[in-house]
Design a protein around this motif. Structure first.
Motif, mmCIF file in Angstrom:
data_model
loop_
_atom_site.group_PDB
_atom_site.id
_atom_site.type_symbol
_atom_site.label_atom_id
_atom_site.label_comp_id
_atom_site.label_asym_id
_atom_site.label_seq_id
_atom_site.Cartn_x
_atom_site.Cartn_y
_atom_site.Cartn_z
ATOM 1 N N ALA A 64 0.828 -1.208 0.000
ATOM 2 C CA ALA A 64 0.000 0.000 0.000
ATOM 3 C C ALA A 64 0.863 1.259 0.000
ATOM 4 O O ALA A 64 0.564 2.234 -0.701
ATOM 5 C CB ALA A 64 -0.947 -0.008 1.195
ATOM 6 N N LEU A 65 1.958 1.240 0.766
ATOM 7 C CA LEU A 65 2.875 2.381 0.762
ATOM 8 C C LEU A 65 3.507 2.565 -0.612
ATOM 9 O O LEU A 65 3.651 3.694 -1.097
ATOM 10 C CB LEU A 65 3.976 2.198 1.809
ATOM 11 C CG LEU A 65 3.624 2.530 3.238
ATOM 12 C CD1 LEU A 65 4.829 2.277 4.141
ATOM 13 C CD2 LEU A 65 3.164 3.961 3.384
ATOM 14 N N ALA A 69 3.151 5.754 -3.126
ATOM 15 C CA ALA A 69 4.313 6.451 -3.686
ATOM 16 C C ALA A 69 4.204 6.588 -5.198
ATOM 17 O O ALA A 69 4.544 7.626 -5.771
ATOM 18 C CB ALA A 69 5.592 5.712 -3.313
ATOM 19 N N VAL A 70 3.697 5.546 -5.868
ATOM 20 C CA VAL A 70 3.516 5.612 -7.320
ATOM 21 C C VAL A 70 2.483 6.669 -7.680
ATOM 22 O O VAL A 70 2.682 7.462 -8.605
ATOM 23 C CB VAL A 70 3.117 4.227 -7.881
ATOM 24 C CG1 VAL A 70 2.641 4.329 -9.324
ATOM 25 C CG2 VAL A 70 4.280 3.260 -7.769
ATOM 26 N N VAL A 71 1.384 6.711 -6.946
ATOM 27 C CA VAL A 71 0.336 7.707 -7.210
ATOM 28 C C VAL A 71 0.884 9.122 -7.031
ATOM 29 O O VAL A 71 0.658 9.998 -7.862
ATOM 30 C CB VAL A 71 -0.889 7.466 -6.294
ATOM 31 C CG1 VAL A 71 -1.863 8.630 -6.352
ATOM 32 C CG2 VAL A 71 -1.583 6.178 -6.685
ATOM 33 N N VAL A 72 1.623 9.338 -5.961
ATOM 34 C CA VAL A 72 2.195 10.665 -5.714
ATOM 35 C C VAL A 72 3.190 11.028 -6.810
ATOM 36 O O VAL A 72 3.205 12.160 -7.307
ATOM 37 C CB VAL A 72 2.852 10.721 -4.319
ATOM 38 C CG1 VAL A 72 3.670 11.981 -4.145
ATOM 39 C CG2 VAL A 72 1.793 10.623 -3.236
ATOM 40 N N ALA A 73 4.026 10.070 -7.208
ATOM 41 C CA ALA A 73 5.014 10.340 -8.253
ATOM 42 C C ALA A 73 4.347 10.668 -9.582
ATOM 43 O O ALA A 73 4.761 11.598 -10.290
ATOM 44 C CB ALA A 73 5.945 9.143 -8.417
ATOM 45 N N LEU A 74 3.316 9.926 -9.938
ATOM 46 C CA LEU A 74 2.610 10.199 -11.191
ATOM 47 C C LEU A 74 1.901 11.542 -11.138
ATOM 48 O O LEU A 74 1.867 12.276 -12.125
ATOM 49 C CB LEU A 74 1.616 9.080 -11.497
ATOM 50 C CG LEU A 74 2.237 7.740 -11.874
ATOM 51 C CD1 LEU A 74 1.154 6.683 -12.005
ATOM 52 C CD2 LEU A 74 3.051 7.859 -13.145
ATOM 53 N N ARG A 75 1.340 11.862 -9.999
ATOM 54 C CA ARG A 75 0.647 13.139 -9.859
ATOM 55 C C ARG A 75 1.637 14.297 -9.956
ATOM 56 O O ARG A 75 1.349 15.331 -10.573
ATOM 57 C CB ARG A 75 -0.075 13.170 -8.524
ATOM 58 C CG ARG A 75 -0.980 14.328 -8.383
ATOM 59 C CD ARG A 75 -1.885 14.143 -7.207
ATOM 60 N NE ARG A 75 -2.713 15.324 -7.130
ATOM 61 C CZ ARG A 75 -3.451 15.620 -6.114
ATOM 62 N NH1 ARG A 75 -3.527 14.828 -5.096
ATOM 63 N NH2 ARG A 75 -4.160 16.715 -6.105
ATOM 64 N N HIS A 76 2.803 14.133 -9.368
ATOM 65 C CA HIS A 76 3.835 15.169 -9.432
ATOM 66 C C HIS A 76 4.321 15.338 -10.862
ATOM 67 O O HIS A 76 4.547 16.449 -11.317
ATOM 68 C CB HIS A 76 5.003 14.818 -8.514
ATOM 69 C CG HIS A 76 6.132 15.781 -8.604
ATOM 70 N ND1 HIS A 76 6.033 17.072 -8.143
ATOM 71 C CD2 HIS A 76 7.363 15.667 -9.143
ATOM 72 C CE1 HIS A 76 7.166 17.697 -8.389
ATOM 73 N NE2 HIS A 76 7.993 16.858 -8.984
ATOM 74 N N ARG A 77 4.468 14.244 -11.550
ATOM 75 C CA ARG A 77 4.939 14.298 -12.938
ATOM 76 C C ARG A 77 3.964 15.049 -13.833
ATOM 77 O O ARG A 77 4.355 15.786 -14.717
ATOM 78 C CB ARG A 77 5.131 12.875 -13.444
ATOM 79 C CG ARG A 77 5.769 12.785 -14.784
ATOM 80 C CD ARG A 77 5.967 11.359 -15.158
ATOM 81 N NE ARG A 77 7.255 11.224 -15.776
ATOM 82 C CZ ARG A 77 7.714 10.124 -16.282
ATOM 83 N NH1 ARG A 77 6.998 9.034 -16.203
ATOM 84 N NH2 ARG A 77 8.882 10.081 -16.847
ATOM 85 N N LYS A 78 2.658 14.849 -13.615
ATOM 86 C CA LYS A 78 1.645 15.544 -14.420
ATOM 87 C C LYS A 78 1.639 17.035 -14.131
ATOM 88 O O LYS A 78 1.274 17.828 -14.980
ATOM 89 C CB LYS A 78 0.258 14.956 -14.137
ATOM 90 C CG LYS A 78 0.067 13.585 -14.708
ATOM 91 C CD LYS A 78 -1.313 13.057 -14.385
ATOM 92 C CE LYS A 78 -1.471 11.649 -14.906
ATOM 93 N NZ LYS A 78 -2.775 11.092 -14.557
#
Length: 80
Positions: A64-65, A69-78
């Motif tokens: 889950a962590l 982290a993947v969701v946050v990274a993808l959101r930051h990239r967008k």
């Protein structure tokens, strides 16, 4: 983490580079230690090595962590 360190230093003024680099290192260390501690608490709260479900729960927490982290990274990239 050289890329993150380079980004932090590039975004910092000369006077703040040391403090910002130290803060990044401390956050990295504390974050990892906290995640390991919580996974250990989950594991022991569910019975430890006696019950197989405690392994699953601890690994589920870690997964889950990682997903977060993947969701946050993808959101930051967008956002760039």
């Amino acid at each position: 983490y050289p890329r993150i360190g380079s980004l932090v230093l590039a975004a910092s003024s000369s006077a703040a580079q040391g403090a910002n680099s130290a803060a990044m290192t401390i956050a990295d260390s504390v974050g990892g230690a906290t995640a390991i501690a919580v996974a250990g608490l989950v594991f022991s709260a569910l019975g430890g090595a006696v019950h197989g479900g405690s392994f699953t729960a601890a690994l589920g927490f870690s997964t889950a962590l990682a997903a977060l982290a993947v969701v946050v990274a993808l959101r930051h990239r967008k956002g760039r």
